[in-house]
Design a protein around this motif. Structure first.
Motif, PDB file in Angstrom:
ATOM      1  N   ALA A 119       0.869  -1.172   0.000  1.00  0.00           N
ATOM      2  CA  ALA A 119       0.000   0.000   0.000  1.00  0.00           C
ATOM      3  C   ALA A 119       0.905   1.222   0.000  1.00  0.00           C
ATOM      4  CB  ALA A 119      -0.877   0.005   1.248  1.00  0.00           C
ATOM      5  N   GLY A 121       1.195   5.770  -0.620  1.00  0.00           N
ATOM      6  CA  GLY A 121       0.569   7.073  -0.815  1.00  0.00           C
ATOM      7  C   GLY A 121       0.942   7.600  -2.188  1.00  0.00           C
ATOM      8  N   GLU A 192       4.451  10.915   6.262  1.00  0.00           N
ATOM      9  CA  GLU A 192       5.372  11.980   5.900  1.00  0.00           C
ATOM     10  C   GLU A 192       4.751  13.352   6.200  1.00  0.00           C
ATOM     11  OE1 GLU A 192       4.167   9.555   3.740  1.00  0.00           O
ATOM     12  OE2 GLU A 192       5.796   8.278   4.473  1.00  0.00           O
ATOM     13  N   ASN A 234      -4.130   6.248  -0.758  1.00  0.00           N
ATOM     14  CA  ASN A 234      -4.435   7.619  -0.345  1.00  0.00           C
ATOM     15  C   ASN A 234      -3.520   8.560  -1.117  1.00  0.00           C
ATOM     16  OD1 ASN A 234      -2.378   6.236   1.600  1.00  0.00           O
ATOM     17  ND2 ASN A 234      -1.895   8.408   1.706  1.00  0.00           N
TER      18      ASN A 234
HETATM   19  N1  HPA Z   1       2.899   7.169   3.232  1.00  0.00           N
HETATM   20  C1  HPA Z   1       3.649   6.112   3.585  1.00  0.00           C
HETATM   21  N2  HPA Z   1       3.216   4.850   3.540  1.00  0.00           N
HETATM   22  C2  HPA Z   1       1.962   4.647   3.115  1.00  0.00           C
HETATM   23  C3  HPA Z   1       1.112   5.697   2.738  1.00  0.00           C
HETATM   24  C4  HPA Z   1       1.608   7.040   2.798  1.00  0.00           C
HETATM   25  O1  HPA Z   1       0.929   8.025   2.475  1.00  0.00           O
HETATM   26  N3  HPA Z   1      -0.070   5.141   2.367  1.00  0.00           N
HETATM   27  C5  HPA Z   1       0.062   3.798   2.517  1.00  0.00           C
HETATM   28  N4  HPA Z   1       1.289   3.492   2.968  1.00  0.00           N
END
Ligand code: HPA
Length: 276
Positions: A119, A121, A192, A234
């Motif tokens: 997953a 971002g 972040e 996301n």
């Molecule tokens: N940042 C870091 N790791 C992640 C994110 C993100 O926005 N979404 C899913 N894993």
């Protein structure tokens, strides 16, 4: 060179345990790693043997609830595969060498292909939650490496070019939107900052996440051919004005599950065919 903290016989013992547990069947030569929200795909394996990570000598413990921690060996889309439900992250307190431990074990079991999912971002302008990004390359800022044996490992083909081509063709056949991009490794566990995301975009990153890169480096060192897929769960920090949440990441993972699992099931036979 970094000092090896994991002795070689740990890898041998873990591999021997898995081999003995699966006997008389031979270990699969392909491994699939299911990232956040994608573990349910393991339920579609046929004739699967289930080996809890906790039973395998020297396997670290997973602490993330979205990562069940069971290794399956069975058939998916007619192909014999290892299937990892969950992985270890450096944010759980593991070194890169520990995070990538299972890759060294797979190499000893004769695995030739590694399909990694995660997953992430989305950073690329215009990308949307639910998109699937094919990893073309990565950026790892800062020190740390899972490599303790070989040095100077070539990374130019770490994301196997032939596998990437197969992924692009398969997605096109399925009319599944898929775009290639650069994954930036952020060690976490915090998300972040918006300023970091702006900086990462300037550096050429299309997505950001906290996994995968230790394993890709280890696989390059072992000569295992790798394909990486990020599910964009996301938009990265600061891109929507909304705070980021783990629930959003998991919910989006579940929504996109159908697309990702259909894609993986088409990819496995195509990759096998390419290997001959
Ligand atoms: N940042 C870091 N790791 C992640 C994110 C993100 O926005 N979404 C899913 N894993």
């Amino acid at each position: 060179m970094q000092q090896a903290a994991i002795p070689a016989f740990f890898y041998e013992e873990a591999a021997a345990y898995i081999r003995e547990t699966l006997a008389p069947a031979a270990p699969p030569d392909t491994a699939l790693v299911l990232g956040s929200g994608l573990s349910a795909l393991a339920g579609e394996l046929e004739g699967a043997a289930a080996i809890p990570y906790a039973h395998i000598p020297h396997f670290p413990r997973t602490t993330n609830a979205a990562h069940p921690g069971v290794l399956y060996a069975g058939r998916l889309a007619g192909q014999a595969v290892f299937c990892f439900t969950g992985r270890w992250h450096c944010y759980e307190g593991y070194t890169m060498e520990q995070a990538a431990f299972y890759v060294g074990v797979l190499a000893r079991l004769g695995v030739k292909s590694l399909l990694l999912t995660n997953a992430a971002g989305g950073i690329r302008p215009g990308c949307r939650p639910g998109d699937i990004m094919l990893l073309a390359d990565h950026i790892k800022l800062g020190p740390g490496s899972p490599l303790t044996g070989p040095r100077f490992v070539d990374m130019t083909r770490a994301y196997d070019p032939a596998y990437r081509q197969i992924a692009l063709e398969t997605a096109a056949e399925m009319q599944l939107p898929l775009w290639e991009g650069v994954y930036l490794y952020a060690p976490g566990p915090q998300y972040e900052t918006p300023a970091e995301i702006r900086a990462f975009r300037t550096l050429g990153a299309d997505a950001v996440g906290m996994s995968t890169v230790p394993e890709v480096i280890a696989a390059a060192g072992e000569g295992i051919r790798t394909l990486g897929l990020s599910l964009i769960t996301n938009l990265a920090a600061g891109m929507t004005g909304q705070p980021l949440s783990d629930d959003e990441v998991l919910a989006e993972g579940q929504k996109a599950f159908g697309n990702m699992s259909a894609f993986l099931k088409r990819l496995l036979p195509a990759i096998r065919q390419e290997r001959g």
